[in-house]
Design an enzyme around this catalytic site. Structure first.
Site, PDB file in Angstrom:
ATOM      1  N   TYR A 226       0.841  -1.208   0.000  1.00 38.80           N
ATOM      2  CA  TYR A 226       0.000   0.000   0.000  1.00 38.80           C
ATOM      3  C   TYR A 226       0.872   1.253   0.000  1.00 38.80           C
ATOM      4  CZ  TYR A 226      -3.080   3.628   1.864  1.00 38.80           C
ATOM      5  OH  TYR A 226      -3.761   4.803   2.065  1.00 38.80           O
TER       6      TYR A 226
HETATM    7  O1  LIG Z   1      -8.513  -4.983  14.103  1.00 34.79           O
HETATM    8  C1  LIG Z   1      -7.474  -4.310  14.191  1.00 34.79           C
HETATM    9  C2  LIG Z   1      -7.123  -3.314  13.247  1.00 34.79           C
HETATM   10  C3  LIG Z   1      -5.945  -2.633  13.407  1.00 34.79           C
HETATM   11  N1  LIG Z   1      -5.142  -2.889  14.467  1.00 34.79           N
HETATM   12  C4  LIG Z   1      -3.893  -2.135  14.647  1.00 34.79           C
HETATM   13  O2  LIG Z   1      -4.187  -0.759  14.724  1.00 34.79           O
HETATM   14  C5  LIG Z   1      -3.123  -0.002  14.149  1.00 34.79           C
HETATM   15  C6  LIG Z   1      -3.704   0.895  13.074  1.00 34.79           C
HETATM   16  O3  LIG Z   1      -4.141   0.077  11.990  1.00 34.79           O
HETATM   17  P1  LIG Z   1      -5.214   0.575  10.928  1.00 34.79           P
HETATM   18  O4  LIG Z   1      -5.499  -0.561  10.039  1.00 34.79           O
HETATM   19  O5  LIG Z   1      -6.362   1.206  11.622  1.00 34.79           O
HETATM   20  O6  LIG Z   1      -4.438   1.732  10.179  1.00 34.79           O
HETATM   21  P2  LIG Z   1      -3.007   1.726   9.457  1.00 34.79           P
HETATM   22  O7  LIG Z   1      -2.072   2.495  10.334  1.00 34.79           O
HETATM   23  O8  LIG Z   1      -2.588   0.368   9.102  1.00 34.79           O
HETATM   24  O9  LIG Z   1      -3.284   2.507   8.109  1.00 34.79           O
HETATM   25  C7  LIG Z   1      -4.249   3.508   8.071  1.00 34.79           C
HETATM   26  O10 LIG Z   1      -3.661   4.769   8.210  1.00 34.79           O
HETATM   27  C8  LIG Z   1      -2.974   5.307   7.140  1.00 34.79           C
HETATM   28  C9  LIG Z   1      -3.886   5.306   5.955  1.00 34.79           C
HETATM   29  O11 LIG Z   1      -3.289   5.871   4.846  1.00 34.79           O
HETATM   30  C10 LIG Z   1      -4.357   3.921   5.653  1.00 34.79           C
HETATM   31  O12 LIG Z   1      -5.198   3.947   4.543  1.00 34.79           O
HETATM   32  C11 LIG Z   1      -5.074   3.391   6.811  1.00 34.79           C
HETATM   33  O13 LIG Z   1      -5.517   2.081   6.594  1.00 34.79           O
HETATM   34  C12 LIG Z   1      -2.128  -1.011  13.621  1.00 34.79           C
HETATM   35  O14 LIG Z   1      -1.144  -1.201  14.575  1.00 34.79           O
HETATM   36  C13 LIG Z   1      -2.939  -2.295  13.476  1.00 34.79           C
HETATM   37  O15 LIG Z   1      -2.192  -3.475  13.619  1.00 34.79           O
HETATM   38  C14 LIG Z   1      -5.469  -3.851  15.402  1.00 34.79           C
HETATM   39  O16 LIG Z   1      -4.743  -4.081  16.364  1.00 34.79           O
HETATM   40  N2  LIG Z   1      -6.630  -4.528  15.238  1.00 34.79           N
END
Ligand SMILES: O=c1ccn([C@@H]2O[C@H](COP(=O)(O)OP(=O)(O)O[C@H]3OC[C@@H](O)[C@H](O)[C@H]3O)[C@@H](O)[C@H]2O)c(=O)[nH]1
Length: 423
Positions: A226
């Protein structure tokens, strides 16, 4: 907008010479009477050819003829919002419409919601304010037609797949969707003389920087497909804009949360994509009992409590950054900005805020790390503060989540349950 009108007189001229050639002045031309039908016939043919040419040009993607969405109203900016049925795109469209822009949304509804469009249409029913086009940006012919029929002043390009976890499982989908759709948009902008682009990029393009907070000059070393694809799209845009009079703003979002405080729009991810979902959606799903509990993915990161640190930015602040970017975009200039609060919060902190916002004692399961995740990212937003006079206003995580929770509770089936527009 590319002006092709010069082509019309030329084709007309080509059909005119013999028909319009002055008759000889010597004596009475007795043939005049029997030549008339011939001349008339040629004139008719010339008119038919010209009409056919105009028709062909109108069909062709490069024809810049006006539509009801053209620049008829002086001073009203017409913005193409790609992905306007999605979470951030719909909030941006709402804000633009509120600020009196005219908006055309293009969305293939693969990730977005028609329900969000319906709400925007109910809120802004006046003709010429909001236009929705169901189309896929992968179809260059269709995109060209859309540009040909509308005199856009600017493009906000939101449409993209955007789940970090999913990108590690389906890298080709991510590379293809993010880079090729951006190419199609840029080619259409070039062909039709649209000069202003606000591009949705991401903090994922930085990967795992050594130094925090992240500034715009922090080296970009993305670690998941991504982030890599978004970096590629940024590079394409930068190369394309070099030496041109394009006005480009690249906004690198941190983690968007929250929803419209007036309860009209919200975040409604596809149920089938739940397993890839973002932390906000997962927390609400757990609070609503749709999933048995929240899975915290990774507790052994080198952070204060072992969970990942992110910079959560309220979606209303995020769209405000877009409007300010549009306002400050200038020809031949590229602006690159981090859009975040400047504060990092751990996943555990997020979960605590979510429990308070929902009032639900969410069950939490601790799991392995999610592939593609980086330990810690948070922004240094001083450049956007300084240059665009933008700063995040809703910086209380619990407040943003409370607002989003209100929408979630009243939309148990996402937009499917939205029969009433809450004002
Ligand atoms: O069910 C979940 C989802 C996410 N997480 C954690 O929460 C944190 C944030 O994850 P998210 O999926 O919400 O967000 P991300 O940081 O991966 O990316 C996000 O922010 C930047 C944007 O540009 C992306 O499009 C967006 O998906 C990560 O550490 C992930 O591992 C969990 O622990 N459990």
């Amino acid at each position: 907008m590319k002006d092709l009108s010069h082509m019309l007189p030329a084709s007309r001229n080509r059909s005119q010479p013999r028909a319009n050639r002055p008759l000889p002045l010597s004596g009475i031309d007795y043939s005049e009477s029997h030549r008339k039908p011939q001349v008339l016939g040629k004139l008719v043919i010339a008119v038919i050819i010209t009409a056919v040419c105009i028709l062909i040009l109108k069909q062709s993607p490069s024809f810049s003829g006006p539509s009801k969405f053209s620049r008829h109203e002086p001073g009203v900016t017409h913005v193409l919002v790609t992905g306007g049925a999605g979470y951030i795109g719909s909030h941006a469209a709402l804000r633009l419409l509120k600020d009196n822009y005219r908006v055309t949304i293009v969305d293939n509804l693969s990730r977005g919601n028609l329900g969000a469009i319906r709400i925007l249409q109910q809120l802004f029913p006046e003709p010429g304010r909001l236009q929705f086009i169901y189309a896929d940006l992968g179809d260059a012919v269709v995109v060209n037609k859309i540009f040909a029929k509308n005199a856009f002043d600017a493009v906000m390009h939101f449409a993209a797949v955007a789940y970090v976890g999913e990108s590690t499982l389906e890298p080709l989908r991510y590379y293809h969707n993010i880079t090729s759709n951006t190419l199609v948009i840029l080619e259409a902008m070039a062909a039709h003389g649209v000069k202003t682009l606000i591009y949705s990029s991401t903090c994922a393009t930085y990967g795992e920087p050594e130094k925090m907070p992240i500034t715009e000059v922090t080296p970009q070393h993305p670690i998941n497909p991504y982030g890599k694809a978004k970096k590629m799209a940024e590079d394409i845009i930068l190369d394309f804009s070099k030496g041109s009079d394009m006005a480009v703003m690249i906004l690198r979002y941190f983690n968007a949360i929250g929803s419209d405080p007036e309860g009209r729009l919200g975040e409604a991810p596809r149920p089938e994509l739940r397993e890839h979902g973002r932390i906000s959606g997962a927390c609400f799903d757990a609070a609503l009992g749709i999933i048995p509990g929240l899975k915290v993915k990774g507790t052994d990161y080198p952070t204060s409590d072992g969970t990942c640190i992110r910079d959560y930015i309220d979606v209303t602040d995020l769209v405000d950054a877009h409007v300010k970017s549009l306002d400050k975009a200038r020809p031949s200039k590229v602006g690159i900005y981090n859009v975040g609060t400047g504060k990092g919060r751990s996943v555990k902190e997020f979960v605590e805020a979510c429990k308070k916002a929902t009032g639900v004692s969410i069950r939490v399961d601790y799991l392995e790390r999610r592939p593609g995740d980086y330990a810690e990212v948070y922004s240094d937003p001083s450049k956007i503060n300084r240059e665009l006079n933008w700063s995040a206003r809703r910086t209380d995580l619990q407040e943003s989540l409370s607002i989003a929770w209100r929408w979630q509770k009243s939309h148990l089936n996402g937009y499917e349950s939205a029969s009433v527009v809450a004002l």
